[in-house]
Design a protein around this motif. Structure first.
Motif, short mmCIF file in Angstrom:
data_model
loop_
_atom_site.label_atom_id
_atom_site.label_comp_id
_atom_site.label_asym_id
_atom_site.label_seq_id
_atom_site.Cartn_x
_atom_site.Cartn_y
_atom_site.Cartn_z
N GLY A 55 0.76 -1.31 0.16
CA GLY A 55 -0.03 0.04 -0.17
C GLY A 55 0.75 1.23 0.04
N ALA A 56 2.00 1.22 0.00
CA ALA A 56 3.11 2.30 -0.06
C ALA A 56 2.99 2.95 -1.42
CB ALA A 56 4.36 1.80 0.41
N THR A 57 2.79 4.23 -1.45
CA THR A 57 2.68 5.06 -2.75
C THR A 57 4.03 5.84 -2.97
OG1 THR A 57 1.57 6.57 -1.49
CG2 THR A 57 0.28 4.93 -2.65
N TYR A 58 4.19 5.90 -4.45
CA TYR A 58 5.28 6.78 -4.74
C TYR A 58 4.76 7.56 -5.88
CZ TYR A 58 7.57 3.16 -2.27
OH TYR A 58 7.95 2.05 -1.26
N TYR A 59 5.32 8.97 -6.06
CA TYR A 59 4.80 9.57 -6.88
C TYR A 59 6.01 10.32 -7.73
CZ TYR A 59 0.46 8.95 -4.30
OH TYR A 59 -0.56 8.43 -3.74
N ALA A 60 5.83 10.76 -9.06
CA ALA A 60 6.74 11.58 -9.63
C ALA A 60 6.90 13.13 -9.07
CB ALA A 60 6.15 11.72 -11.26
N ASP A 61 7.73 13.73 -9.26
CA ASP A 61 7.94 15.08 -8.80
C ASP A 61 6.91 15.95 -9.32
OD1 ASP A 61 11.34 15.27 -8.40
OD2 ASP A 61 9.91 14.25 -6.96
N SER A 62 6.52 15.83 -10.61
CA SER A 62 5.48 16.68 -11.32
C SER A 62 4.22 16.60 -10.93
CB SER A 62 5.37 16.30 -12.85
OG SER A 62 5.05 14.90 -13.21
N VAL A 63 3.82 15.44 -10.17
CA VAL A 63 2.41 15.42 -9.49
C VAL A 63 2.43 15.37 -7.98
CG1 VAL A 63 1.68 14.38 -11.54
CG2 VAL A 63 2.51 12.83 -9.59
N LYS A 64 3.56 15.08 -7.40
CA LYS A 64 3.65 15.35 -6.03
C LYS A 64 2.83 16.26 -5.16
CE LYS A 64 7.49 13.25 -4.64
NZ LYS A 64 8.90 12.85 -4.54
N GLY A 65 2.00 15.86 -4.25
CA GLY A 65 1.19 16.95 -3.43
C GLY A 65 -0.29 17.17 -4.45
N ARG A 66 -0.24 16.67 -5.70
CA ARG A 66 -1.56 16.79 -6.05
C ARG A 66 -2.18 15.52 -6.63
NH1 ARG A 66 -1.64 18.80 -11.38
NH2 ARG A 66 0.44 18.27 -11.96
N ALA A 67 -1.56 14.36 -6.35
CA ALA A 67 -1.92 13.00 -6.78
C ALA A 67 -2.04 12.08 -5.75
CB ALA A 67 -0.84 12.47 -8.12
N SER A 68 -2.83 11.43 -5.74
CA SER A 68 -2.91 10.28 -4.79
C SER A 68 -3.43 8.86 -5.37
CB SER A 68 -4.10 10.55 -3.53
OG SER A 68 -4.29 9.59 -2.82
N ILE A 69 -2.87 7.92 -4.98
CA ILE A 69 -3.16 6.62 -5.54
C ILE A 69 -3.52 5.55 -4.57
CG2 ILE A 69 -2.31 4.43 -6.59
CD1 ILE A 69 -0.12 6.15 -8.17
N SER A 70 -4.74 4.99 -4.68
CA SER A 70 -5.11 4.03 -3.70
C SER A 70 -5.72 2.64 -4.49
CB SER A 70 -6.50 4.73 -3.07
OG SER A 70 -7.43 5.20 -3.96
N ARG A 71 -5.86 1.81 -3.46
CA ARG A 71 -6.35 0.76 -4.20
C ARG A 71 -7.61 -0.04 -3.20
NH1 ARG A 71 -0.99 -2.46 -4.35
NH2 ARG A 71 -2.14 -3.66 -6.00
N ASP A 72 -8.36 -0.61 -4.15
CA ASP A 72 -9.55 -1.34 -3.30
C ASP A 72 -9.60 -2.53 -3.58
OD1 ASP A 72 -12.00 -2.47 -2.67
OD2 ASP A 72 -13.23 -0.72 -3.00
N ASN A 73 -8.98 -3.49 -2.88
CA ASN A 73 -8.88 -4.87 -2.93
C ASN A 73 -10.06 -5.59 -3.27
OD1 ASN A 73 -5.95 -4.58 -2.96
ND2 ASN A 73 -5.93 -5.05 -0.69
N ALA A 74 -11.09 -5.34 -2.64
CA ALA A 74 -12.41 -5.91 -2.81
C ALA A 74 -13.01 -5.70 -4.13
CB ALA A 74 -13.49 -5.40 -1.67
N LYS A 75 -12.74 -4.81 -4.71
CA LYS A 75 -13.11 -4.40 -6.29
C LYS A 75 -12.25 -4.49 -6.98
CE LYS A 75 -16.41 -0.87 -4.83
NZ LYS A 75 -16.99 0.62 -4.89
N ASN A 76 -10.96 -5.07 -6.65
CA ASN A 76 -9.84 -5.38 -7.48
C ASN A 76 -9.43 -4.15 -8.40
OD1 ASN A 76 -7.74 -7.16 -7.84
ND2 ASN A 76 -8.88 -8.20 -9.69
#
Length: 122
Positions: A55-76
């Protein structure tokens, strides 16, 4: 094997927000490192961010602070939420999976969705 399909793209005004979805079928998404890339016309495919199996996330500098990635394992499903969109965010956004390490290189990912177009109007 996993199949990926992105959705949620469209036309957004600058300063707005959007959420892209990546639905996975086949092997469950939580067995893979899942990444988002984007490609603007005439440019190379660019890493946006990724989420590891923990669940750890990593972002490009160009979107850092503006982007958020998440996952819903139940919905795949994996999501990319972006805020304060800029015209330079206009691109086709791709979901990718299959890398065994956290990587910004497209060549590390074995599975790709067809992409979803995001257009940001200024």
């Amino acid at each position: 094997q996993v199949q990926l399909v992105e959705s949620g793209g469209g036309l957004v005004q600058a300063g707005g927000s959007l959420r892209l979805s990546c639905a996975a079928s086949g092997r469950t998404a939580n067995t893979y490192i899942m990444a988002w890339f984007r490609q603007a016309p005439g440019k190379e495919r660019e890493f946006v961010g990724c989420i590891g199996k923990s669940g750890a996330t990593y972002y490009a500098d160009s979107v850092k602070g503006r982007a958020s990635i998440s996952r819903d394992n139940a919905k795949n499903t994996v999501y990319l939420q972006m805020h304060i969109l800029k015209s330079e965010d206009t691109a086709v956004y791709y979901c990718a999976a299959g890398s065994t390490i956290i990587s910004q290189s497209p060549s590390r990912y074995n599975y790709w969705g067809p992409g979803t177009q995001v257009n940001v109007s200024s």
